[in-house]
Design a protein around this motif. Structure first.
Motif, PDB file in Angstrom:
ATOM      1  N   ILE A   1       0.846  -1.168   0.000  1.00  0.00           N
ATOM      2  CA  ILE A   1       0.000   0.000   0.000  1.00  0.00           C
ATOM      3  C   ILE A   1       0.895   1.236   0.000  1.00  0.00           C
ATOM      4  N   PRO A   2       0.786   2.055  -0.972  1.00  0.00           N
ATOM      5  CA  PRO A   2       1.583   3.284  -0.951  1.00  0.00           C
ATOM      6  C   PRO A   2       1.126   4.175   0.203  1.00  0.00           C
ATOM      7  N   ALA A   3       2.061   4.655   0.965  1.00  0.00           N
ATOM      8  CA  ALA A   3       1.723   5.502   2.103  1.00  0.00           C
ATOM      9  C   ALA A   3       2.952   6.270   2.553  1.00  0.00           C
ATOM     10  N   ILE A   4       2.711   7.397   3.166  1.00  0.00           N
ATOM     11  CA  ILE A   4       3.749   8.155   3.842  1.00  0.00           C
ATOM     12  C   ILE A   4       3.356   8.177   5.308  1.00  0.00           C
ATOM     13  N   VAL A   5       4.256   7.712   6.154  1.00  0.00           N
ATOM     14  CA  VAL A   5       3.983   7.625   7.583  1.00  0.00           C
ATOM     15  C   VAL A   5       4.978   8.510   8.307  1.00  0.00           C
ATOM     16  N   SER A   6       4.463   9.390   9.149  1.00  0.00           N
ATOM     17  CA  SER A   6       5.327  10.257   9.933  1.00  0.00           C
ATOM     18  C   SER A   6       4.870  10.236  11.383  1.00  0.00           C
ATOM     19  N   PHE A   7       5.784   9.891  12.252  1.00  0.00           N
ATOM     20  CA  PHE A   7       5.535   9.883  13.689  1.00  0.00           C
ATOM     21  C   PHE A   7       6.892  10.151  14.332  1.00  0.00           C
ATOM     22  N   PRO A   8       7.322  11.443  14.342  1.00  0.00           N
ATOM     23  CA  PRO A   8       8.654  11.792  14.839  1.00  0.00           C
ATOM     24  C   PRO A   8       8.918  11.218  16.229  1.00  0.00           C
ATOM     25  N   GLY A   9      10.088  10.650  16.371  1.00  0.00           N
ATOM     26  CA  GLY A   9      10.467  10.059  17.642  1.00  0.00           C
ATOM     27  C   GLY A   9      10.003   8.623  17.803  1.00  0.00           C
ATOM     28  N   ARG A  10       9.107   8.174  16.944  1.00  0.00           N
ATOM     29  CA  ARG A  10       8.603   6.795  17.035  1.00  0.00           C
ATOM     30  C   ARG A  10       9.045   5.945  15.846  1.00  0.00           C
ATOM     31  N   PHE A  11       8.890   6.492  14.626  1.00  0.00           N
ATOM     32  CA  PHE A  11       9.204   5.726  13.428  1.00  0.00           C
ATOM     33  C   PHE A  11      10.415   6.322  12.721  1.00  0.00           C
ATOM     34  N   PRO A  12      11.205   5.463  12.048  1.00  0.00           N
ATOM     35  CA  PRO A  12      12.355   5.971  11.291  1.00  0.00           C
ATOM     36  C   PRO A  12      11.913   6.902  10.163  1.00  0.00           C
ATOM     37  N   GLN A  13      12.820   7.771   9.769  1.00  0.00           N
ATOM     38  CA  GLN A  13      12.538   8.717   8.695  1.00  0.00           C
ATOM     39  C   GLN A  13      13.345   8.363   7.458  1.00  0.00           C
ATOM     40  N   ASP A  14      12.876   8.817   6.299  1.00  0.00           N
ATOM     41  CA  ASP A  14      13.589   8.690   5.027  1.00  0.00           C
ATOM     42  C   ASP A  14      13.910   7.241   4.663  1.00  0.00           C
ATOM     43  N   GLU A  15      12.966   6.341   4.915  1.00  0.00           N
ATOM     44  CA  GLU A  15      13.118   4.941   4.542  1.00  0.00           C
ATOM     45  C   GLU A  15      11.876   4.493   3.782  1.00  0.00           C
ATOM     46  N   SER A  16      12.032   3.440   3.009  1.00  0.00           N
ATOM     47  CA  SER A  16      10.879   2.845   2.333  1.00  0.00           C
ATOM     48  C   SER A  16      10.858   1.351   2.631  1.00  0.00           C
ATOM     49  N   ARG A  17       9.701   0.742   2.415  1.00  0.00           N
ATOM     50  CA  ARG A  17       9.506  -0.668   2.720  1.00  0.00           C
ATOM     51  C   ARG A  17       9.029  -1.423   1.488  1.00  0.00           C
ATOM     52  N   GLN A  19       7.823  -4.815   2.098  1.00  0.00           N
ATOM     53  CA  GLN A  19       6.976  -5.886   2.607  1.00  0.00           C
ATOM     54  C   GLN A  19       5.532  -5.687   2.146  1.00  0.00           C
ATOM     55  N   PHE A  20       4.847  -6.812   1.926  1.00  0.00           N
ATOM     56  CA  PHE A  20       3.452  -6.747   1.501  1.00  0.00           C
ATOM     57  C   PHE A  20       2.566  -6.363   2.682  1.00  0.00           C
ATOM     58  N   CYS A  21       1.805  -5.308   2.488  1.00  0.00           N
ATOM     59  CA  CYS A  21       0.784  -4.870   3.437  1.00  0.00           C
ATOM     60  C   CYS A  21      -0.418  -4.447   2.605  1.00  0.00           C
ATOM     61  N   THR A  22      -1.551  -4.274   3.234  1.00  0.00           N
ATOM     62  CA  THR A  22      -2.762  -3.901   2.523  1.00  0.00           C
ATOM     63  C   THR A  22      -3.502  -2.814   3.292  1.00  0.00           C
ATOM     64  N   CYS A  23      -4.424  -2.147   2.636  1.00  0.00           N
ATOM     65  CA  CYS A  23      -5.158  -1.062   3.297  1.00  0.00           C
ATOM     66  C   CYS A  23      -5.929  -1.569   4.515  1.00  0.00           C
ATOM     67  N   CYS A  24      -6.277  -2.841   4.534  1.00  0.00           N
ATOM     68  CA  CYS A  24      -6.971  -3.417   5.701  1.00  0.00           C
ATOM     69  C   CYS A  24      -6.104  -3.376   6.950  1.00  0.00           C
ATOM     70  N   ASP A  25      -4.807  -3.215   6.777  1.00  0.00           N
ATOM     71  CA  ASP A  25      -3.893  -3.209   7.916  1.00  0.00           C
ATOM     72  C   ASP A  25      -3.912  -1.897   8.695  1.00  0.00           C
ATOM     73  N   TRP A  26      -4.444  -0.836   8.112  1.00  0.00           N
ATOM     74  CA  TRP A  26      -4.433   0.439   8.826  1.00  0.00           C
ATOM     75  C   TRP A  26      -5.312   0.422  10.073  1.00  0.00           C
ATOM     76  N   PHE A  27      -6.457  -0.239  10.013  1.00  0.00           N
ATOM     77  CA  PHE A  27      -7.356  -0.244  11.173  1.00  0.00           C
ATOM     78  C   PHE A  27      -6.682  -0.834  12.415  1.00  0.00           C
ATOM     79  N   PRO A  28      -6.143  -2.054  12.364  1.00  0.00           N
ATOM     80  CA  PRO A  28      -5.490  -2.568  13.573  1.00  0.00           C
ATOM     81  C   PRO A  28      -4.218  -1.803  13.949  1.00  0.00           C
ATOM     82  N   THR A  29      -3.546  -1.225  12.965  1.00  0.00           N
ATOM     83  CA  THR A  29      -2.334  -0.454  13.254  1.00  0.00           C
ATOM     84  C   THR A  29      -2.677   0.827  14.011  1.00  0.00           C
ATOM     85  N   ILE A  30      -3.677   1.531  13.541  1.00  0.00           N
ATOM     86  CA  ILE A  30      -4.072   2.785  14.202  1.00  0.00           C
ATOM     87  C   ILE A  30      -4.670   2.520  15.570  1.00  0.00           C
ATOM     88  N   THR A  31      -5.445   1.450  15.711  1.00  0.00           N
ATOM     89  CA  THR A  31      -5.989   1.144  17.043  1.00  0.00           C
ATOM     90  C   THR A  31      -4.849   0.829  18.018  1.00  0.00           C
TER      91      THR A  31
END
Length: 139
Positions: A1-17, A19-31
């Motif tokens: 799933i193309p996405a830009i994720v920003s959470f300073p201090g929590r997630f790395p910056q300036d990297e790409s992935r 791995q296979f993920c899908t839009c269905c993964d956002w719900f459990p990730t955000i919760t």
């Protein structure tokens, strides 16, 4: 799933992935990020925080299934088997359906234009069995 994720201090910056993920993964990730419990039901999505945090994390989906009426697909690793799909092998969407299975190798042909089904009958059989078991489990 193309996405830009920003959470300073929590997630790395300036990297790409990759791995296979899908839009269905956002719900459990955000919760999970919001520390909210998931509802008490089966959902298709998986928490992808490990993937966001690490280049080396495994995809949360060893196998992925999709179905809409008679059309269905199953993906495992680089292989993706589709049934009753439109013929887009020439790069255009058409009303013509592909008879039988269409097997794509996403590593060799990310555009899914080459049908490997005739050359890889054992992969078609394995993925078909996975799909049939998934349908049975969903009943």
């Amino acid at each position: 799933i193309p996405a830009i994720v920003s959470f300073p201090g929590r997630f790395p910056q300036d990297e790409s992935r990759d791995q296979f993920c899908t839009c269905c993964d956002w719900f459990p990730t955000i919760t999970e990020l919001c520390e909210v419990e998931l509802p008490d039901r089966t959902i298709d999505g998986k928490d992808i925080i490990p993937v966001i945090e690490s280049l080396n994390a495994e995809s949360p989906h060893e196998v992925w299934h999709w179905q809409l009426r008679e059309q269905w697909a199953v993906r495992s690793g680089d292989w993706k088997l589709l049934m009753d799909v439109r013929d887009t092998t020439d790069g255009r969407h058409r009303d013509r359906r592909i008879p039988g299975p269409f097997l794509a190798n996403l590593a060799k042909d990310p555009g899914e234009r080459i049908n490997y089904a005739g050359d890889q009958p054992e992969v078609v059989e394995r993925l078909t069995r996975l799909h049939e078991q998934w349908v049975k489990d969903m009943e």
